[in-house]
Write a protein that holds these residues in place. Structure first.
Motif, short mmCIF file in Angstrom:
data_model
loop_
_atom_site.label_atom_id
_atom_site.label_comp_id
_atom_site.label_asym_id
_atom_site.label_seq_id
_atom_site.Cartn_x
_atom_site.Cartn_y
_atom_site.Cartn_z
N ILE A 64 84.22 55.29 -57.59
CA ILE A 64 83.05 54.44 -57.76
C ILE A 64 82.93 54.05 -59.22
CG2 ILE A 64 80.54 54.31 -57.49
CD1 ILE A 64 80.86 56.59 -55.39
N ASN A 90 75.43 54.77 -58.52
CA ASN A 90 75.77 56.20 -58.45
C ASN A 90 75.71 56.77 -59.86
OD1 ASN A 90 77.41 54.90 -55.99
ND2 ASN A 90 76.80 56.98 -55.50
N GLU A 97 83.50 62.32 -50.09
CA GLU A 97 83.40 60.92 -50.50
C GLU A 97 82.06 60.32 -50.08
OE1 GLU A 97 87.88 61.13 -49.25
OE2 GLU A 97 86.04 62.20 -48.75
N SER A 98 81.67 60.60 -48.84
CA SER A 98 80.40 60.06 -48.32
C SER A 98 79.21 60.66 -49.06
CB SER A 98 80.28 60.33 -46.82
OG SER A 98 81.28 59.65 -46.11
N LYS A 127 78.64 59.01 -52.36
CA LYS A 127 77.99 57.70 -52.27
C LYS A 127 76.50 57.82 -51.92
CE LYS A 127 82.20 55.18 -51.15
NZ LYS A 127 82.96 54.41 -50.13
N ASN A 128 76.16 58.88 -51.20
CA ASN A 128 74.74 59.08 -50.85
C ASN A 128 73.91 59.57 -52.03
OD1 ASN A 128 75.05 58.26 -48.19
ND2 ASN A 128 75.55 60.30 -47.46
N ARG A 151 72.59 58.76 -55.10
CA ARG A 151 72.47 57.47 -55.76
C ARG A 151 71.06 57.21 -56.26
NH1 ARG A 151 71.52 57.03 -50.42
NH2 ARG A 151 70.12 55.37 -49.68
#
Length: 347
Positions: free
Chosen positions: A221, A242, A333-334, A337-338, A340
């Motif tokens: 990211i 992020n 990975e998820s 991204k969460n 944030r």
């Protein structure tokens, strides 16, 4: 004279009795003294500690390609949930995930490329040959230089402690079924090509193996620029960022500070723009703690912008914890991204 001697003897006996009574009284006082308070140590807490790979000899044996093993004769590695052979030799695969591995005294996170292999008999009508499977795997792993670092039952209290923050932790990150009577076997292979963890589990009906080839997390990211944030806000009404904070804290990391500087540029160049700074976390940990953490992190961003000269009336703060994920919290990975901060335009 005899009378005097008799009186003196009686006097000595009385003194002796008083002395004995005093001693008994003192003894009573000592027994009634408060016992020092003891502090109960929580021996069930799951301890994590970095694994010492220097204790595992280097292996140069040819091990082929990831996941470094196949099914013994008479067995298959099956697809997830069905009795069909997996074409790529793996039931599940992830570019980056982890296995929580046990050494007998503590846990450590083995993070990297991960495969999960579910084994069944080639003929579904044949009884699962557990002993044959176990012997095949033990001998193969020994032949390539893998060292058995734990075999047996992970203590129940340790397992339950792992699940305190997230009740799916054991299910997601320890291979097999460590709750029940079948033992788990955890191996470490210090190979010329890399460091590899194997977790082997079997019972009378099936078997599973988890494999991780260790590697560091590669953050893909990239931080957006002020102009990219403005473009997103114009298109969808918000910019998703992020921003990196210290773990379980609201303290900005250096790259997080750079991103806040870009937000300042955005607001400085668009003086009519007002934003709601909204914090979000992943699902790891206590829900109430995550809610407060998301608010604290949003406040950190707001006060950092105010310190740079942005008028506070242009800013507001909200925190949602893990209640509004972008993606399911089923991989690192998820989760990344969460975690944030969203800049939402205030109309």
């Amino acid at each position: 004279m005899r009378k005097l001697l008799f009186i003196a003897a009686i006097h000595l006996i009385l003194l002796s009795c008083k002395s004995d009574k005093k001693t008994e009284k003192e003894a009573d006082v000592q027994m009634e003294a408060p016992t020092p308070q003891t502090v109960e140590i929580n021996k069930t807490q799951a301890a994590f500690k970095d694994f010492d790979w220097s204790t595992i000899p280097l292996s140069k044996v040819d091990i082929g390609n990831f996941p470094y093993l196949s099914a013994p004769e008479g067995f298959i590695i099956r697809k997830e949930g069905i009795h069909e052979k997996a074409e790529n030799g793996m039931t599940k695969y992830s570019d980056f995930n982890k296995l929580i591995t046990y050494t007998g005294t503590n846990f450590f996170n083995a993070e990297g490329k991960k495969a999960e292999l579910d084994f069944a008999m080639t003929d579904p009508n044949t009884e699962f040959k557990q002993y044959l499977f176990d012997q095949s795997m033990e001998q193969y792993l020994a032949s390539i230089g893998a060292h058995l670092i734990f075999k047996g039952q992970i203590p129940r209290e340790q397992i339950e402690n792992l699940n305190k923050e997230d009740d799916k932790t054991v299910f997601n990150y320890i291979q097999g079924d460590p709750y029940n009577s079948s033992p788990v076997k955890h191996y470490a292979l210090n190979h010329l090509n890399g460091k590899i963890i194997f977790q082997v589990w079997s019972n009378s009906a099936r078997a599973e193996i988890g494999i991780v080839e260790l590697k560091g997390f590669n953050q893909t990211i990239k931080p957006p620029t002020a102009s990219e944030m403005k473009s997103d806000i114009d298109k969808i009404g918000k910019a998703i960022l992020n921003i990196n904070f210290d773990t379980d804290k609201a303290t900005l990391k250096p790259d997080g500070e750079k991103l806040v500087a870009e937000i300042f540029t955005l607001l400085n160049e668009n003086d009519s723009l007002k934003i709601s700074i909204e914090g979000h976390t992943d699902s790891s940990g206590d829900a109430e703690r995550n809610k407060q953490l998301s608010i604290d992190r949003a406040n950190t961003v707001m006060y950092a912008l105010a310190a740079k000269g942005i008028a506070i009336h242009r800013l507001q703060v909200k925190g949602f914890g893990a209640s509004n994920p972008l993606l399911p919290n089923n991989s690192e990975e998820s989760k990344a991204k969460n975690r944030r901060v969203e800049l939402v335009k205030i109309h």
